[in-house]
Structures are given as structure tokens and as C-alpha cells.
Scaffold this motif. Structure first.
Motif, short mmCIF file in Angstrom:
data_model
loop_
_atom_site.label_atom_id
_atom_site.label_comp_id
_atom_site.label_asym_id
_atom_site.label_seq_id
_atom_site.Cartn_x
_atom_site.Cartn_y
_atom_site.Cartn_z
N SER A 1 0.76 -1.25 0.01
CA SER A 1 0.11 -0.06 0.08
C SER A 1 0.92 1.41 -0.06
N LYS A 2 0.51 2.40 -0.71
CA LYS A 2 1.12 3.38 -0.71
C LYS A 2 1.11 4.49 0.42
N ASN A 3 -0.07 4.03 1.36
CA ASN A 3 -0.70 4.79 2.16
C ASN A 3 -0.60 4.07 3.68
N LYS A 4 0.57 3.34 4.22
CA LYS A 4 0.29 2.43 5.04
C LYS A 4 -0.03 3.13 6.50
N GLN A 5 0.44 4.28 6.69
CA GLN A 5 0.18 5.20 7.93
C GLN A 5 -1.51 5.57 8.00
N ALA A 6 -1.97 5.95 6.81
CA ALA A 6 -3.29 6.20 6.96
C ALA A 6 -4.34 4.98 7.12
N ALA A 7 -3.76 3.77 6.68
CA ALA A 7 -4.63 2.60 6.85
C ALA A 7 -4.34 2.14 8.27
N TRP A 8 -3.44 2.50 8.84
CA TRP A 8 -3.04 2.21 10.13
C TRP A 8 -4.03 2.77 11.17
N GLU A 9 -4.16 4.23 10.82
CA GLU A 9 -4.83 5.25 11.59
C GLU A 9 -6.39 4.73 11.57
N PHE A 10 -6.72 4.16 10.40
CA PHE A 10 -8.21 3.61 10.46
C PHE A 10 -8.46 2.37 10.94
N LEU A 11 -7.28 1.73 10.89
CA LEU A 11 -7.28 0.18 11.63
C LEU A 11 -7.52 0.52 13.14
N LYS A 12 -6.84 1.30 13.78
CA LYS A 12 -6.85 1.27 15.04
C LYS A 12 -8.30 2.01 15.47
N TRP A 13 -8.55 2.73 14.78
CA TRP A 13 -10.30 3.51 15.08
C TRP A 13 -11.19 2.47 14.98
N TYR A 14 -10.88 1.72 13.99
CA TYR A 14 -12.00 0.64 13.54
C TYR A 14 -12.02 -0.30 14.89
N ALA A 15 -10.71 -0.88 15.24
CA ALA A 15 -10.65 -1.74 16.22
C ALA A 15 -11.11 -1.41 17.66
N ASP A 16 -10.85 -0.06 17.88
CA ASP A 16 -11.42 0.66 19.27
C ASP A 16 -12.83 1.24 19.35
N GLY A 17 -13.69 0.71 18.52
CA GLY A 17 -14.76 1.46 18.49
C GLY A 17 -15.55 1.80 17.24
N GLY A 18 -14.88 1.73 16.08
CA GLY A 18 -15.39 2.42 14.90
C GLY A 18 -16.21 1.24 14.30
N MET A 19 -16.02 -0.10 14.67
CA MET A 19 -16.59 -1.33 14.01
C MET A 19 -18.06 -1.63 15.01
N ILE A 20 -18.52 -0.94 15.86
CA ILE A 20 -19.53 -1.09 16.52
C ILE A 20 -20.69 -1.26 15.67
N PRO A 21 -21.17 -0.75 14.61
CA PRO A 21 -22.26 -0.94 13.72
C PRO A 21 -22.34 -2.51 13.26
N MET A 22 -21.02 -3.22 13.22
CA MET A 22 -21.00 -4.59 13.00
C MET A 22 -21.59 -5.54 14.23
N ALA A 23 -21.63 -4.86 15.33
CA ALA A 23 -22.27 -5.70 16.41
C ALA A 23 -23.71 -6.23 15.89
N ALA A 24 -24.41 -5.25 15.32
CA ALA A 24 -25.88 -5.65 14.96
C ALA A 24 -25.85 -6.92 14.07
N GLY A 25 -24.68 -7.13 13.29
CA GLY A 25 -24.73 -8.60 12.63
C GLY A 25 -23.92 -9.65 13.23
N GLY A 26 -23.62 -9.25 14.50
CA GLY A 26 -23.03 -10.41 15.43
C GLY A 26 -21.58 -10.32 15.71
N ARG A 27 -20.86 -9.29 14.99
CA ARG A 27 -19.60 -9.34 15.12
C ARG A 27 -19.14 -8.14 16.33
N LEU A 28 -18.84 -8.84 17.45
CA LEU A 28 -18.49 -7.97 18.76
C LEU A 28 -16.86 -7.67 18.74
N PRO A 29 -16.78 -6.53 19.13
CA PRO A 29 -15.40 -5.75 19.23
C PRO A 29 -14.41 -6.48 20.15
#
Length: 438
Positions: free
Chosen positions: A326-354
Motif C-alpha cells: 500500500s502507498k498509504n500504510k500510515q493512513a491505513a494504520w490510523e483507520f485500523l486503530k479507529w476501527y478496532a477501538d470502537g469504529g466497528m460498533i455498527p458490525m455488532a448488529a450483525g453479530g461481530r462483537l469488538p
């Protein structure tokens, strides 16, 4: 005249510069940058995953994009089967637009690491995966390195019809054996159900791996341990439920009919189902699966008598990697941290618990149950999700062994060989594989 020519030439140069500037303002490559009207640069990331966009991913990226105009994420779905994973691997190897991607098995992750497409996250020092995700995260380490981050808590359990359980006078188990589960299945069937227990074929084999993870797939002398006594116990217990008790579907019937076991439980044909958190996606769908009974939850039963010897299937999943190219590893890393620490909450409705401890457990359960929380025994759900401290494992053996075992135990459940012959065949074939792969 000279002045007029000079002005004409100047105007042409200005026009040409404007065209060149317009042509150079955007890049369409993966992880490229689009230049806005005022010269600001917007990073574009593409994330590949197997969950349908409408089951959470689209809401996740829409939320991120609204909050982060400088980095915009696009979600691309692939199907988590052989063809879908080949599509992802092809995109990775040919430099197509993939910045982040989800691995669903250790086998696929290992292949992508060897292919040089999964980034070693050791180059980032501002996030401690072990502290955030707990000890289960280490299952995903390869050569003591994280080539991605596990983001989802795998929760496997028995879901039970609590109304039927109460009517039969059966207590809700918090720890039990397969012998006890067999008794429950018989008593619950007697309440008028077609089956006491149904389960997906993928869950069917979990007890086998549970025993071997604890006792070892290979003995000290290097030979196969597929003749562990608990393997025979698993075969005979399940076959007894299929053939003698008729409390669970015969495997042959289940395979040929592609039996919709979730529908059978939610439709009242079975009193129990061996399943995981994804059940909630269907059980909350009161339009397609209307039900009047309360759903309660219990841990999966163990083969071993000693509770201290039990290791259950589970661990963490949805292991998200950053493309090493990837040409934007740092940006991808920032998104991944955000996703893991709560950004993925909408996934819980489909059974994916953080899995991150940065996410409040009650918030996750609230999103999981949605508008139908009153149709569940919430205390038992909280126990199987967060209160049961049984150690977990993620299946990591070679796919050849998984396929070989299935070929042999299916023969037993279909009645073409005995339990003893099944064990002997599995051991023989495993030993041959071990010898070839020393």
C-alpha cells in the motif's frame, strides 16, 4: 503588433499551465491521492472484507468518511470461500486496489505473509495489540509477529429455547459435558420438538479439535494422536444422538438436504442449537423468523470430565491486515486503530462483537440485541460472551488434515465403517502426512 503577439503568447501559456495543472490534480491508483480545489490532498483507502456492506461495513466507512475528510475509505466485498479468497489474493499479487483486507483463517494469513502482501505491524509503536485484545490475540502471531490485528470476539455457545427448558424443569447450564447435553436433548425432544439439538457441520467437529489442542495433535514420539480416547468418545456420543436417540439429525440427511439449522431452531423444530454470535442477526429478524420464545445461552459442552482440561473453540477473528504494498500504510494504520477501538460498533448488529477492551461491553451488547433485547435471557448471554473464562483456541492445523478427518468420520456417521476403523484410518493417513511433511 509585437505587443499584441506577446499578449497572445502569454494567454496561451497561461491556458496550457491551467490544463496541465488540471491533469495532474488526481491519481486513481490504489492508495492514491486526490487533490481538492484548494490544493488539499485526500487519501483514498480500499478495504476488502467478506461481510455484506448492509450488515455493518457500509455504516462503518460512512461514519469514518464523515469524520475524516482527509482519508476516505471504500469497502469492497469478497465472498469468504475458495473463489472469493482467490479473488483477493489475485488483487493483492497484481497490485490492484487493496489497502486493508480481512483474513478469516490462519491458513490464508500464512499464505499472504509468504506472498509478501501482509505488513508486519511491528513498524508501528503507538498501539499494543496484546494489551488491547488480551491473551487470545497471540493465536494470530506468526514468528512472534503480528501481520495484522484481530478485531472480533469469536463467541461460540449453545442457544436454547428457554420456555421449553423451563417446562422440562431443566436448569440453564454454566458448565456441562456432552453426556449431559445428550440427556438435555432427549428430555427436550420429549416436549414435542423434532430434534433436541441441531448444529452446523462446521461446529460438529469442534469437540475433536478441543481434545487435540489440549492433548496434542502429535504424540511425543512424533506419531499421530488421532487415536486419543476422547476422539472415540466424540464419535460414539454424536452417533448415539443421531441413530439411537434420534435427537439430532443424521449427518447424511443434513449433508444431502443442506439443512437450514438456524431456521429449524428459530422456527421451533429444535430446542437447542450449537452456534455462535451470528445467530443474533437471524433471531433479531422477526419478519422472516417470527418467534414467541425467549432465547437463553449456555457454554459449549466438553468431552473431558475435568473442567480444568477443557479448551473451547473461539478466540478472536476478523484479522485485518495492511497490504505491505500500500502507498498509504500510515493512513491505513490510523483507520485500523479507529476501527478496532470502537469504529466497528455498527458490525455488532450483525453479530461481530469488538474484541478491544476500549469498547464498553454493555454498548456492544446493546448494539447486538437491538430492539429485541426483551426476547433474550440477557444474563446468560453476558455470561457466555464475557463471563466464561474457559481458554479458547483457533483451529490452525493444515487444511489437508481437516479434509482427511472429515472424509473418515463421515464414513462412520454414514454407517460404512466402525468407530474403531475410523480412528485407525485417521491415524494411518495422518502418520503418512506427517512423514511427507517432516
Amino acid at each position: 503588433m509585437k505587443t499584441k503577439k506577446g499578449l497572445t503568447l502569454l494567454a496561451a501559456c497561461v491556458l496550457m499551465l491551467g490544463i496541465l495543472g488540471g491533469c495532474g490534480g488526481t491519481k486513481n491508483n490504489t492508495g492514491g491521492e486526490a487533490q481538492g480545489n484548494e490544493g488539499s490532498k485526500t487519501v483514498k483507502l480500499t478495504m476488502w472484507g467478506a461481510v455484506p456492506p448492509e450488515n455493518g461495513p457500509q455504516e462503518v466507512v460512512d461514519t469514518w468518511n464523515a469524520e475524516h475528510p482527509e482519508t476516505q475509505v471504500e469497502y469492497v466485498r469478497f465472498v469468504n470461500d475458495d473463489d472469493g479468497n482467490l479473488k483477493l489474493d489475485t488483487a493483492l499479487s497484481t497490485g490492484q486496489n487493496v489497502d486493508l483486507f480481512v483474513n478469516y483463517t490462519l491458513t490464508n494469513l500464512d499464505k499472504r505473509i509468504k506472498g509478501g502482501t501482509a505488513l508486519d505491524l511491528g513498524e508501528f509503536s503507538d498501539y499494543n495489540i496484546d494489551e488491547k485484545m488480551g491473551t487470545d490475540a497471540a493465536t494470530w502471531k506468526i514468528d512472534d509477529k503480528y501481520y495484522g490485528m484481530p478485531t472480533k470476539k469469536n463467541a461460540l455457545f449453545f442457544a436454547l429455547n428457554k420456555d421449553a427448558l423451563d417446562k422440562a424443569g431443566l436448569a440453564l447450564p454454566t458448565a456441562w459435558t456432552w453426556d449431559e447435553a445428550r440427556e438435555y436433548a432427549a428430555k427436550l425432544k420429549a416436549e414435542g420438538f423434532k430434534y433436541g439439538l441441531v448444529q452446523h457441520t462446521a461446529s460438529l467437529v469442534d469437540p475433536l479439535d478441543s481434545a487435540l489442542v489440549k492433548n496434542g495433535y502429535v504424540k511425543a514420539d512424533g506419531s499421530s494422536n488421532l487415536d486419543d480416547p476422547l476422539i472415540t468418545k466424540w464419535l460414539e456420543t454424536l452417533n448415539g444422538m443421531m441413530q439411537e436417540d434420534a435427537t439430532t439429525p443424521p449427518l447424511g440427511e443434513q449433508l444431502t438436504s443442506k439443512m437450514p439449522v438456524e431456521n429449524m431452531f428459530l422456527g421451533g423444530e429444535s430446542a437447542m442449537i450449537n452456534i455462535g454470535e451470528w445467530l443474533i442477526r437471524s433471531s433479531n429478524n422477526m419478519t422472516d423468523f417470527p418467534r414467541e420464545f425467549t432465547i437463553a445461552f449456555a457454554p459449549v459442552p466438553r468431552l473431558a470430565d475435568n473442567e480444568a482440561d477443557f479448551v473451547k473453540s473461539g478466540g478472536l477473528g476478523d484479522f485485518i491486515s495492511i497490504n505491505a504494498k500500500s502507498k498509504n500504510k500510515q493512513a491505513a494504520w490510523e483507520f485500523l486503530k479507529w476501527y478496532a477501538d470502537g469504529g466497528m460498533i455498527p458490525m455488532a448488529a450483525g453479530g461481530r462483537l469488538p474484541s478491544s477492551n476500549a469498547v464498553d461491553q454493555q454498548t456492544a451488547i446493546t448494539h447486538l440485541l437491538g430492539d429485541h433485547a426483551d426476547t433474550y435471557d440477557k444474563a446468560s448471554l453476558e455470561f457466555v460472551l464475557y463471563g466464561d473464562k474457559t481458554p479458547t483456541f483457533v483451529r490452525s492445523i493444515a487444511q489437508e488434515i481437516v479434509d482427511m478427518r472429515a472424509q473418515e468420520y463421515e464414513k462412520y456417521f454414514l454407517g460404512s465403517q466402525t468407530a474403531e476403523q475410523t480412528v485407525q484410518s485417521m491415524v494411518k493417513r495422518h502418520n503418512e502426512w506427517l512423514k511427507q511433511n517432516q
